[in-house]
Design a protein around this motif. Sequence first.
Motif, short mmCIF file in Angstrom:
data_model
loop_
_atom_site.label_atom_id
_atom_site.label_comp_id
_atom_site.label_asym_id
_atom_site.label_seq_id
_atom_site.Cartn_x
_atom_site.Cartn_y
_atom_site.Cartn_z
N PRO A 250 32.01 -33.48 28.65
CA PRO A 250 31.84 -32.43 27.74
C PRO A 250 31.28 -33.00 26.05
O PRO A 250 30.47 -32.17 25.58
CB PRO A 250 32.95 -31.65 27.51
N GLU A 251 31.95 -33.99 25.54
CA GLU A 251 31.64 -34.57 24.23
C GLU A 251 30.11 -34.98 24.08
O GLU A 251 29.68 -35.10 23.08
CB GLU A 251 32.55 -35.65 23.99
N THR B 172 25.47 -31.26 23.16
CA THR B 172 25.58 -30.47 21.92
C THR B 172 24.92 -29.02 22.12
O THR B 172 24.12 -28.84 22.83
CB THR B 172 24.36 -31.22 21.09
N ASN C 129 24.67 -20.01 23.11
CA ASN C 129 25.69 -20.37 24.13
C ASN C 129 26.13 -19.37 25.08
O ASN C 129 26.42 -19.89 26.26
CB ASN C 129 26.79 -20.93 23.29
N TRP D 56 30.04 -29.22 31.26
CA TRP D 56 29.27 -28.04 30.75
C TRP D 56 30.21 -26.95 30.68
O TRP D 56 30.25 -26.30 29.68
CB TRP D 56 27.90 -27.49 31.42
N ARG E 190 32.64 -27.74 28.13
CA ARG E 190 32.04 -27.54 26.81
C ARG E 190 31.83 -26.06 26.34
O ARG E 190 32.06 -25.94 25.07
CB ARG E 190 30.68 -28.43 26.69
N GLU F 202 33.52 -23.88 26.97
CA GLU F 202 35.00 -23.20 26.88
C GLU F 202 35.10 -22.19 27.91
O GLU F 202 35.82 -21.10 27.74
CB GLU F 202 35.23 -22.81 25.69
#
Length: 194
Positions: free
Chosen positions: A115-116, A119, A127, A162, A165, A167
């Motif tokens: 996930p990191e 971007t 999003n 994904w 990332r 959430e």
Amino acid sequence: MDASAREYLAIQTFYGQRRARRSGVPYMHHIDEGLWVLRALGASEQAQRAYCLHPLVQDDDERAAAWTRALATGADLSLPPVDGVSDDPRVLALALDYRETANAALSHRPGLKGPEDITLSTEPEVNDMLRADKVQNYKDFLRHHRGVHPRSVELEHYFQAWLARLEVSSDQVTHWHAELDRLHPARHSGWMPS
């Protein structure tokens, strides 16, 4: 947003009756199910309209560049290259931002370890569009490709990265997938178009 929105009509025309080659699922299911997720998220109407347009620019560099130029110059959106698929510059900008954000972290990207490495957009609406897209695509992956696709393990990792990332919790995924199955009940595995 409803089915008479110009963006929905544009993607309906673009997809027609086409289906995914491997699963046989109509491409419009991706749009309809993604819109359901966007409504569940409380996403804006502009995000929903832009979501309808994202397939038009996702893999089309020329169209994306032409839309970008049209927005930059304040061109008449009813004329080529936009051709009236939307009358709202913000909707087009969201679709283009979605393209850039999603394409920066595709499943085959070598640097995508977790996930990191993803971007997100600075636009919350984009999003939300990504959440809808990944939740819907993951549902189709689980129903039609997990364990049988040659890149199954890699794709599972991609979706998990994904979703983390963005959430999106596993409880949300489970709940939303159950609701999406009510919209379009899954076909028996092994079904292929003739």
